[in-house]
Design an enzyme around this catalytic site. Structure first.
Site, PDB file in Angstrom:
ATOM      1  N   LEU A  60      38.048  28.306  69.513  1.00  0.00           N
ATOM      2  CA  LEU A  60      36.825  28.572  68.748  1.00  0.00           C
ATOM      3  C   LEU A  60      36.963  28.178  67.280  1.00  0.00           C
ATOM      4  O   LEU A  60      35.992  28.255  66.530  1.00  0.00           O
ATOM      5  CB  LEU A  60      36.431  30.046  68.879  1.00  0.00           C
ATOM      6  CG  LEU A  60      36.202  30.531  70.317  1.00  0.00           C
ATOM      7  CD1 LEU A  60      35.741  31.989  70.321  1.00  0.00           C
ATOM      8  CD2 LEU A  60      35.189  29.654  71.049  1.00  0.00           C
ATOM      9  N   LYS A  61      38.147  27.805  66.875  1.00  0.00           N
ATOM     10  CA  LYS A  61      38.380  27.272  65.521  1.00  0.00           C
ATOM     11  C   LYS A  61      37.743  28.145  64.435  1.00  0.00           C
ATOM     12  O   LYS A  61      36.914  27.688  63.646  1.00  0.00           O
ATOM     13  CB  LYS A  61      37.863  25.835  65.409  1.00  0.00           C
ATOM     14  CG  LYS A  61      38.529  24.844  66.351  1.00  0.00           C
ATOM     15  CD  LYS A  61      37.983  23.439  66.119  1.00  0.00           C
ATOM     16  CE  LYS A  61      38.664  22.415  67.015  1.00  0.00           C
ATOM     17  NZ  LYS A  61      38.196  22.518  68.418  1.00  0.00           N
ATOM     18  N   ASP A  64      36.440  31.160  58.166  1.00  0.00           N
ATOM     19  CA  ASP A  64      35.603  32.046  57.361  1.00  0.00           C
ATOM     20  C   ASP A  64      36.501  32.777  56.366  1.00  0.00           C
ATOM     21  O   ASP A  64      37.681  32.473  56.236  1.00  0.00           O
ATOM     22  CB  ASP A  64      34.853  33.027  58.275  1.00  0.00           C
ATOM     23  CG  ASP A  64      33.451  33.343  57.769  1.00  0.00           C
ATOM     24  OD1 ASP A  64      33.335  33.735  56.581  1.00  0.00           O
ATOM     25  OD2 ASP A  64      32.481  33.211  58.536  1.00  0.00           O
ATOM     26  N   ILE A  65      35.925  33.756  55.691  1.00  0.00           N
ATOM     27  CA  ILE A  65      36.703  34.544  54.744  1.00  0.00           C
ATOM     28  C   ILE A  65      37.709  35.419  55.510  1.00  0.00           C
ATOM     29  O   ILE A  65      37.545  35.659  56.710  1.00  0.00           O
ATOM     30  CB  ILE A  65      35.790  35.409  53.857  1.00  0.00           C
ATOM     31  CG1 ILE A  65      35.012  36.419  54.713  1.00  0.00           C
ATOM     32  CG2 ILE A  65      34.839  34.530  53.043  1.00  0.00           C
ATOM     33  CD1 ILE A  65      34.207  37.416  53.889  1.00  0.00           C
ATOM     34  N   THR A  68      36.474  38.325  57.817  1.00  0.00           N
ATOM     35  CA  THR A  68      35.692  37.892  58.972  1.00  0.00           C
ATOM     36  C   THR A  68      36.568  37.266  60.046  1.00  0.00           C
ATOM     37  O   THR A  68      36.412  37.563  61.239  1.00  0.00           O
ATOM     38  CB  THR A  68      34.601  36.909  58.538  1.00  0.00           C
ATOM     39  OG1 THR A  68      33.746  37.557  57.589  1.00  0.00           O
ATOM     40  CG2 THR A  68      33.764  36.454  59.718  1.00  0.00           C
TER      41      THR A  68
END
Length: 238
Positions: A60-61, A64-65, A68
Site C-alpha cells: 500500500l506504500k 504521510d506524516i 498517520t
C-alpha cells in the site's frame, strides 16, 4: 513446481477477479495485494489468501506524516501479512514510527510482525524524471541507496528497488536486508511502464530476495504456463 522468490501481483479490480486468478494459479504461494484491489476489497482479500495458506505482500506504500503512517501500519500489522511497504520519502521520523507501530499492532493481534520495507524510487521513474520533474539533484542509484540506508538505520527490514539498483544495495546493506524487486520482465515480455528492468534470473543473481511479477504472468494467454516458465528460469540461478 514452486518458487518462493516469485511474488505475483494481484493487480485486479475486485475480489471476484482476484479469487479467479488465485484459483487459476494454484501453484503460486506468494501474492501481492496493492492499492487498487485493497481499495475495492478491503481485508476480505487478505482473508481469502490466508484461508488458502498463501503468503501476502501488502503493498500500500504508506506515505504521510509520522502519526498517520504509524496508525496505518499498526492496523495493517494486525492482519498478519508477511510484507508491507512505506515510502522512504515519508522521512526518518515516519519510518521509525511505522516500524514501532508494526511491532505494536502484531503484538495486539498475537501475530508475527510483518516485515516493513521502504520504497526507494518507483520503478516507473527514470533518471531524467528524477532530475527534471522531481528536482532531485543526485544520480538515481545514489538516491535509491540513500533511501535504503536511511530505512536500514531506523530499523526497517528491507527495501523495494529496481533490479538495476539491487546489486549496489545488496553489497552495501548486507545479506540480512530484504530486497524486493518489481519491474522484472522476462525476455519474452513487454517492458510496458517499467523503466529500469532486468530479467528474473538477472535480478536474483544481482541479489534480490523476491521478485514482484504481474502482467507477464497474469496477462499471459496461459498464466500458469508463464509462471512455470519463469520459475524454471530461476532454477538455473546458482
Amino acid at each position: 513446481m514452486t518458487n518462493n522468490k516469485i511474488i505475483v501481483a494481484l493487480d485486479v479490480p475486485d475480489t471476484e477477479s482476484a479469487i479467479a486468478l488465485i484459483d487459476k494459479l494454484e501453484s503460486v504461494t506468494f501474492w501481492k495485494v496493492g492499492l487498487e484491489l485493497f481499495t475495492s476489497s478491503g481485508p476480505r482479500i487478505l482473508e481469502v489468501l490466508k484461508s488458502r495458506q498463501k503468503r501476502i505482500f501488502l503493498d500500500l506504500k504508506f506515505h504521510d506524516i509520522p502519526n498517520t503512517v504509524a496508525g496505518a501500519c499498526r492496523g495493517a500489522a494486525r492482519y498478519g501479512v508477511d510484507l508491507m511497504t512505506i515510502h522512504a520519502t515519508s522521512g526518518r521520523d515516519a519510518l521509525k514510527a511505522a516500524k514501532e507501530a508494526v511491532e505494536e499492532g502484531a503484538a495486539q493481534a498475537g501475530v508475527k510482525p510483518s516485515k516493513l520495507i521502504a520504497v526507494t524510487v518507483l520503478t516507473s521513474i527514470s533518471a531524467r524524471q528524477l532530475a527534471l520533474d522531481l528536482k532531485i539533484p543526485v544520480e538515481l542509484p545514489e538516491y535509491a541507496l540513500d533511501m535504503a540506508l536511511m530505512a536500514q538505520e531506523v530499523g526497517l527490514d528491507g527495501a523495494v528497488c529496481s533490479p538495476q539498483e539491487v546489486a549496489q544495495l545488496r553489497q552495501i546493506c548486507g545479506d540480512d536486508f530484504v530486497l524486493v524487486c518489481p519491474g522484472v520482465r522476462p525476455t519474452w515480455a513487454e517492458a510496458k511502464d517499467q523503466k529500469r528492468s532486468l530479467t528474473p534470473s538477472q535480478a536474483i543473481q544481482a541479489g534480490a530476495d523476491y521478485l514482484v511479477i504481474g502482467r507477464p504472468i497474469t496477462a499471459a494467454a496461459e498464466p500458469e504456463l508463464a509462471w512455470k516458465r519463469i520459475a524454471q528460469e530461476l532454477t538455473t540461478v546458482a
